[in-house]
Design a protein around this motif. Structure first.
Motif, short mmCIF file in Angstrom:
data_model
loop_
_atom_site.label_atom_id
_atom_site.label_comp_id
_atom_site.label_asym_id
_atom_site.label_seq_id
_atom_site.Cartn_x
_atom_site.Cartn_y
_atom_site.Cartn_z
N LEU A 27 0.83 -1.21 0.00
CA LEU A 27 0.00 0.00 0.00
C LEU A 27 0.87 1.26 0.00
CD1 LEU A 27 -2.81 -0.97 2.52
CD2 LEU A 27 -3.03 -0.68 0.05
N LEU A 28 2.00 1.19 0.70
CA LEU A 28 2.90 2.34 0.78
C LEU A 28 3.78 2.49 -0.45
CD1 LEU A 28 4.01 1.92 4.50
CD2 LEU A 28 2.45 3.64 3.59
N GLN A 29 4.06 1.36 -1.12
CA GLN A 29 4.95 1.36 -2.28
C GLN A 29 4.30 0.58 -3.43
OE1 GLN A 29 8.68 -0.31 -1.03
NE2 GLN A 29 8.95 1.16 0.61
N PRO A 30 3.21 1.08 -3.97
CA PRO A 30 2.45 0.30 -4.96
C PRO A 30 3.21 0.00 -6.26
CG PRO A 30 1.59 2.52 -4.81
CD PRO A 30 2.60 2.38 -3.71
N GLU A 31 4.22 0.76 -6.57
CA GLU A 31 4.97 0.54 -7.82
C GLU A 31 6.21 -0.33 -7.60
OE1 GLU A 31 3.69 1.48 -10.72
OE2 GLU A 31 2.02 2.23 -9.52
N SER A 32 6.54 -0.62 -6.35
CA SER A 32 7.75 -1.38 -6.04
C SER A 32 7.55 -2.88 -6.31
CB SER A 32 8.14 -1.19 -4.58
OG SER A 32 9.21 -2.05 -4.23
N GLN A 34 9.39 -5.15 -4.86
CA GLN A 34 9.90 -5.88 -3.70
C GLN A 34 8.81 -6.58 -2.88
OE1 GLN A 34 12.91 -6.64 -3.49
NE2 GLN A 34 13.05 -7.51 -1.46
N PRO A 35 7.67 -5.95 -2.58
CA PRO A 35 6.65 -6.68 -1.82
C PRO A 35 6.19 -7.96 -2.52
CG PRO A 35 6.15 -4.35 -1.80
CD PRO A 35 7.27 -4.54 -2.78
N ALA A 36 5.99 -7.91 -3.82
CA ALA A 36 5.56 -9.10 -4.55
C ALA A 36 6.66 -10.16 -4.54
CB ALA A 36 5.18 -8.74 -5.99
N CYS A 37 7.89 -9.74 -4.64
CA CYS A 37 9.02 -10.69 -4.59
C CYS A 37 9.06 -11.38 -3.23
CB CYS A 37 10.32 -9.94 -4.86
SG CYS A 37 11.77 -10.99 -4.86
N LEU A 38 8.88 -10.62 -2.18
CA LEU A 38 8.89 -11.22 -0.84
C LEU A 38 7.66 -12.11 -0.62
CD1 LEU A 38 10.29 -8.26 1.26
CD2 LEU A 38 11.43 -10.42 0.73
N LYS A 39 6.53 -11.73 -1.20
CA LYS A 39 5.36 -12.60 -1.12
C LYS A 39 5.64 -13.93 -1.81
CE LYS A 39 1.64 -9.22 -0.60
NZ LYS A 39 0.43 -8.67 -1.21
N LEU A 60 7.99 -8.73 -11.65
CA LEU A 60 8.74 -8.45 -12.88
C LEU A 60 7.96 -7.57 -13.85
CD1 LEU A 60 10.45 -11.91 -13.24
CD2 LEU A 60 11.55 -9.71 -12.72
N ARG A 61 6.64 -7.54 -13.74
CA ARG A 61 5.86 -6.57 -14.53
C ARG A 61 6.11 -5.16 -14.01
NH1 ARG A 61 1.87 -10.52 -14.41
NH2 ARG A 61 0.73 -9.48 -12.74
N ARG A 62 6.33 -5.04 -12.72
CA ARG A 62 6.61 -3.72 -12.14
C ARG A 62 8.02 -3.25 -12.48
NH1 ARG A 62 3.77 -4.71 -6.28
NH2 ARG A 62 1.65 -4.62 -7.08
N ASP A 63 8.96 -4.20 -12.54
CA ASP A 63 10.34 -3.86 -12.88
C ASP A 63 11.00 -5.08 -13.49
OD1 ASP A 63 13.00 -3.18 -13.06
OD2 ASP A 63 13.23 -2.62 -10.96
N ALA A 64 11.12 -5.06 -14.80
CA ALA A 64 11.67 -6.22 -15.52
C ALA A 64 13.13 -6.49 -15.19
CB ALA A 64 11.51 -6.00 -17.02
#
Length: 75
Positions: A27-32, A34-39, A60-64
């Motif tokens: 919620l704080l970093q919606p474009e990052s 990292q949260p998805a990677c840690l999930k 990877l869609r957020r940052d290839a």
């Protein structure tokens, strides 16, 4: 700080707590990525490979070029 706490929770096997922290971080970093990677790490820890792959794809869609996601994908 949330990322560090979540990573510690993952390492200690407290996956539900980690997901809660990562939801807040997202919620704080919606474009990052990292949260998805840690999930993805959480889902791998819970033996849920399909969910982990979905989170890595999201990261990877957020940052290839997100190296941690690529490294985790290779495992």
């Amino acid at each position: 700080l949330l990322e560090v706490k979540a990573d510690l929770e993952i390492r200690q096997g407290r996956f539900d707590s980690a997901i809660t922290l990562l939801d807040r971080l997202e919620l704080l970093q919606p474009e990052s990525p990292q949260p998805a990677c840690l999930k993805a790490k959480v889902w791998l820890g819970k033996q849920e490979a399909d969910k982990a792959r979905a989170e890595l794809d999201r990261a990877l869609r957020r940052d290839a070029d997100h190296v941690p996601s690529w490294l985790l994908s290779a495992q």
